[in-house]
Design an enzyme around this catalytic site. Structure first.
Site, short mmCIF file in Angstrom:
data_model
loop_
_atom_site.label_atom_id
_atom_site.label_comp_id
_atom_site.label_asym_id
_atom_site.label_seq_id
_atom_site.Cartn_x
_atom_site.Cartn_y
_atom_site.Cartn_z
N ASP A 72 -8.89 -3.79 -4.41
CA ASP A 72 -7.92 -4.64 -5.11
C ASP A 72 -7.18 -5.60 -4.17
OD1 ASP A 72 -6.82 -2.38 -4.02
OD2 ASP A 72 -5.85 -1.68 -5.87
N HIS B 233 -2.67 7.84 -4.85
CA HIS B 233 -1.24 7.89 -5.20
C HIS B 233 -0.78 9.31 -5.58
CE1 HIS B 233 -0.80 3.63 -4.91
NE2 HIS B 233 -1.65 3.37 -5.89
#
Ligand SMILES: [Zn+2]
Length: 308
Positions: A245, A125
């Site tokens: 995830d 990110h």
């Protein structure tokens, strides 16, 4: 296959707020999962500290210095609502970069066919000038540029199967045709980017997945979009932004993969690496917040890396 594992105790000392999903226990869970005779042949190595100058491959100096200045002497400093710095975060982040770059060195030197890096903080990110989403610096982006500058790689592919879109990696390579960025991710979900229409200069391939989908949609996205893009790009190195995830147990998203899907996807990328990059494959841990889901998935992933 010779598979190397890099990790380091300093990664446990990057601290986040109480109850934060991106926590040191994630690495303890991975360590326990890999402490099994099935992984006896894994070539374990201590991650080296990175060279600070390599951060500049992906981020401007003013940004690097602003992160450094915010590192607290005690307690936690907040970069944003969910991204924090603790006194050892700088050293941890630099060692995450060091491991990613060393992994690249190893596969180009033939010391390993592939490498898994179990590090924190994650990186995908982190945009050129923004640390966010638990990430400080973009480990995968720095490693890709390191392969280009130090080992003469012309084309590097980054495949990101973390359930969140790697807005940072996309931002850094948006107009760089020498790096292919392919991502499967849940949409809508944080950080909000990753639509199919975001294509950079033809080097960005986004394959968003709807909430509550699972194995079939994920594998179809891989078969129809990711793998063909890799075949036409013919990378000299494949880097995986390996977040786990998208596992069905994960609390941060609603994609229902199992460890068998990560095993399968690893195998697909290894086949691609065999075709294009002399097996060179570097896998960097990103997300994965359910400790059991993470442990099972990493075990399946590393086991596949070792078996071929
Ligand atoms: Zn994620």
């Amino acid at each position: 296959m010779t598979t190397r594992l890099y990790t380091h105790p300093i990664y446990l000392e990057h601290l986040t707020t109480p109850g934060h999903p991106e926590r040191p226990d994630r690495l303890r869970a991975i360590e326990r999962a890999l402490d099994d005779e099935a992984f006896e042949m894994l070539d374990r190595a201590e991650a080296p500290m990175g060279d600070e100058r390599t951060i500049l491959y992906a981020h401007p100096e003013s940004f690097v210095e602003s992160v450094r200045r915010q590192v607290p002497e005690a307690g936690l400093a907040r970069i944003d609502g969910d991204t924090t710095l603790s006194p050892k975060s700088w050293q941890a982040a630099l060692t995450a970069i060091g491991a990613a770059n060393a992994a690249v060195d190893d596969v180009f030197a033939g010391k390993a066919d592939n490498v898994f890096v179990a590090s924190r903080p994650p990186g995908h990110h982190a945009e050129k000038t923004t640390a966010m989403g638990f990430c400080l610096f973009n480990n995968a982006a720095i490693a890709a540029r390191h392969a280009q500058r130090t080992h003469g790689a012309e084309r590097v592919a980054i495949v990101d199967w973390d359930v969140h879109h790697g807005n940072g990696t996309q931002d850094i390579f948006w107009d760089d045709p020498s790096v292919l960025y392919c991502s499967t991710h849940q949409m809508p979900l944080f950080p909000g980017t990753g639509a199919k229409s975001e294509t950079g200069v033809g080097n960005i391939v986004n394959a968003p997945l709807a909430p509550d989908t699972g194995s079939d949609h994920f594998r179809e996205a891989f078969r129809s979009r990711v793998l063909p893009a890799l075949d036409s790009f013919a990378p000299d190195l494949i880097i995986i932004s390996a977040g786990f995830d998208a596992h069905h147990r994960d609390p941060l998203a609603e994609i229902n993969l199992t460890e068998a899907d990560f095993d399968w996807a690893t195998g697909q990328l290894m086949d691609s690496a065999a075709r294009h990059s002399s097996n060179r494959l570097v896998s960097l841990l990103e997300g994965g917040y359910d400790l059991h889901g993470l442990a099972f998935s990493v075990a399946a992933h590393v086991s596949r890396l070792m078996k071929g």
